[in-house]
Write an enzyme that holds these catalytic residues in place. Structure first.
Site, PDB file in Angstrom:
ATOM      1  N   GLY A  48       0.972  -1.034  -0.045  1.00 38.11           N
ATOM      2  CA  GLY A  48      -0.067  -0.003  -0.048  1.00 38.11           C
ATOM      3  C   GLY A  48       0.876   1.020   0.048  1.00 38.11           C
ATOM      4  O   GLY A  48       0.008   2.232  -0.580  1.00 38.11           O
ATOM      5  N   GLU A 102       4.058   4.040   5.758  1.00 39.77           N
ATOM      6  CA  GLU A 102       3.264   2.987   5.540  1.00 39.77           C
ATOM      7  C   GLU A 102       1.789   4.401   5.259  1.00 39.77           C
ATOM      8  O   GLU A 102       1.713   5.786   5.226  1.00 39.77           O
ATOM      9  CB  GLU A 102       2.241   3.469   7.441  1.00 39.77           C
ATOM     10  N   ASP A 103       0.733   3.820   4.058  1.00 40.67           N
ATOM     11  CA  ASP A 103      -0.453   3.771   3.718  1.00 40.67           C
ATOM     12  C   ASP A 103      -1.417   3.984   4.950  1.00 40.67           C
ATOM     13  O   ASP A 103      -1.461   5.260   4.799  1.00 40.67           O
ATOM     14  CB  ASP A 103      -0.602   2.623   2.560  1.00 40.67           C
ATOM     15  N   ASP A 106      -4.664   1.236  10.721  1.00 39.92           N
ATOM     16  CA  ASP A 106      -6.252   0.867  11.347  1.00 39.92           C
ATOM     17  C   ASP A 106      -6.026   1.020  12.246  1.00 39.92           C
ATOM     18  O   ASP A 106      -6.238   1.455  13.745  1.00 39.92           O
ATOM     19  CB  ASP A 106      -6.825   1.078   9.981  1.00 39.92           C
ATOM     20  N   LYS A 134      -6.660   5.973  11.213  1.00 41.34           N
ATOM     21  CA  LYS A 134      -8.580   6.071  11.502  1.00 41.34           C
ATOM     22  C   LYS A 134      -8.284   5.754  12.856  1.00 41.34           C
ATOM     23  O   LYS A 134      -8.723   4.387  13.593  1.00 41.34           O
ATOM     24  CB  LYS A 134      -9.400   4.706  11.027  1.00 41.34           C
ATOM     25  N   ASP A 162      -5.820  -0.612  -2.098  1.00 37.67           N
ATOM     26  CA  ASP A 162      -6.904  -0.859  -3.093  1.00 37.67           C
ATOM     27  C   ASP A 162      -7.738  -1.949  -2.195  1.00 37.67           C
ATOM     28  O   ASP A 162      -8.339  -2.026  -1.200  1.00 37.67           O
ATOM     29  CB  ASP A 162      -5.457  -2.452  -3.289  1.00 37.67           C
TER      30      ASP A 162
HETATM   31  N1  HPA Z   1      -8.802   0.448   2.224  1.00 37.24           N
HETATM   32  C1  HPA Z   1      -7.970  -0.170   1.926  1.00 37.24           C
HETATM   33  N2  HPA Z   1      -6.747  -0.777   2.358  1.00 37.24           N
HETATM   34  C2  HPA Z   1      -7.029  -0.432   3.340  1.00 37.24           C
HETATM   35  C3  HPA Z   1      -7.618  -0.225   4.222  1.00 37.24           C
HETATM   36  C4  HPA Z   1      -8.675   0.687   3.517  1.00 37.24           C
HETATM   37  O1  HPA Z   1      -9.403   1.986   4.480  1.00 37.24           O
HETATM   38  N3  HPA Z   1      -7.456  -0.431   5.799  1.00 37.24           N
HETATM   39  C5  HPA Z   1      -6.754  -0.985   5.753  1.00 37.24           C
HETATM   40  N4  HPA Z   1      -6.386  -1.382   4.872  1.00 37.24           N
HETATM   41 MG    MG Z   2      -5.099  -3.951   0.922  1.00 33.75          MG
END
Ligand code: HPA
Ligand code: MG
Length: 178
Positions: A48, A102-103, A106, A134, A162
């Site tokens: 990600g 990190e993208d 969560d 989040k 994705d």
């Molecule tokens: N979207 C896509 N991938 C993810 C997300 C999301 O909101 N949260 C954790 N992985």
């Molecule tokens: Mg994913």
């Protein structure tokens, strides 16, 4: 920008390309300022984070290195619980200033399991930069040192994120239409 369909779901525009790029330039400027002379090692967590990592890295104005890793989670024994290992980390972190890219953070679960493994190598400093978090989903609190955006607990797509393999190429971030 308007509503798009990916697989069976609809997504609406949420964070535009310009807003993303502006925030990333601010993060890169802060990193460049804070880590001057440290020759930090950036570690981008695939898949990600590849776009965020590329944009943060190309906006840096200091000497820095980057490496890309994948985290793999598998079921351990009863006593070890789930185990997270990394693939592709060849660098020695001892004494280094390390910035994890990190993208999205969560639940924080994977990182909370992985960070102690990095700490074990005794980096001088271990920092986290995440494009998104989040807070409502966070179960394993992670301190994010450089954060792009704090978002509600709704599924996002685009800019590396994705939905079942698709949507990573979108230059902006979309939110699931419920
Ligand atoms: N979207 C896509 N991938 C993810 C997300 C999301 O909101 N949260 C954790 N992985
Ligand atoms: Mg994913």
């Amino acid at each position: 920008m308007s509503v798009i369909q990916v697989h069976d779901k609809k997504f609406q525009p949420y964070i535009g390309e310009q807003q993303l790029q502006e925030r990333i330039r601010e993060i890169s400027a802060a990193l460049s300022n804070d880590l001057k002379g440290k020759k930090p090692l950036f570690i981008a967590i695939l898949n990600g984070s590849f776009m965020f990592a590329a944009d943060v890295f190309k906006n840096l104005t200091i000497e820095a290195e980057i490496s890309f890793i994948k985290l793999v989670s598998y079921k351990g024994t009863k006593s070890t619980g789930n185990v997270v290992t990394s693939i592709g980390l060849d660098e020695d972190l001892y004494g280094r200033t390390v910035v994890i890219l990190e993208d999205i953070v969560d639940t924080g679960k994977t990182l909370s399991q992985f960070l102690p493994q990095l700490e074990h190598q005794q980096p001088e400093k271990l920092l986290i930069a995440s494009l998104l978090t989040k807070p409502e989903a966070m179960k394993y609190p992670i301190k994010i040192d450089y954060l792009g955006f704090s978002v509600p607990n709704k599924f996002l797509l685009g800019y590396g994120l994705d939905y079942d393999g698709l949507g990573r190429n979108l230059p902006e971030i979309y939110q699931l239409v419920e």
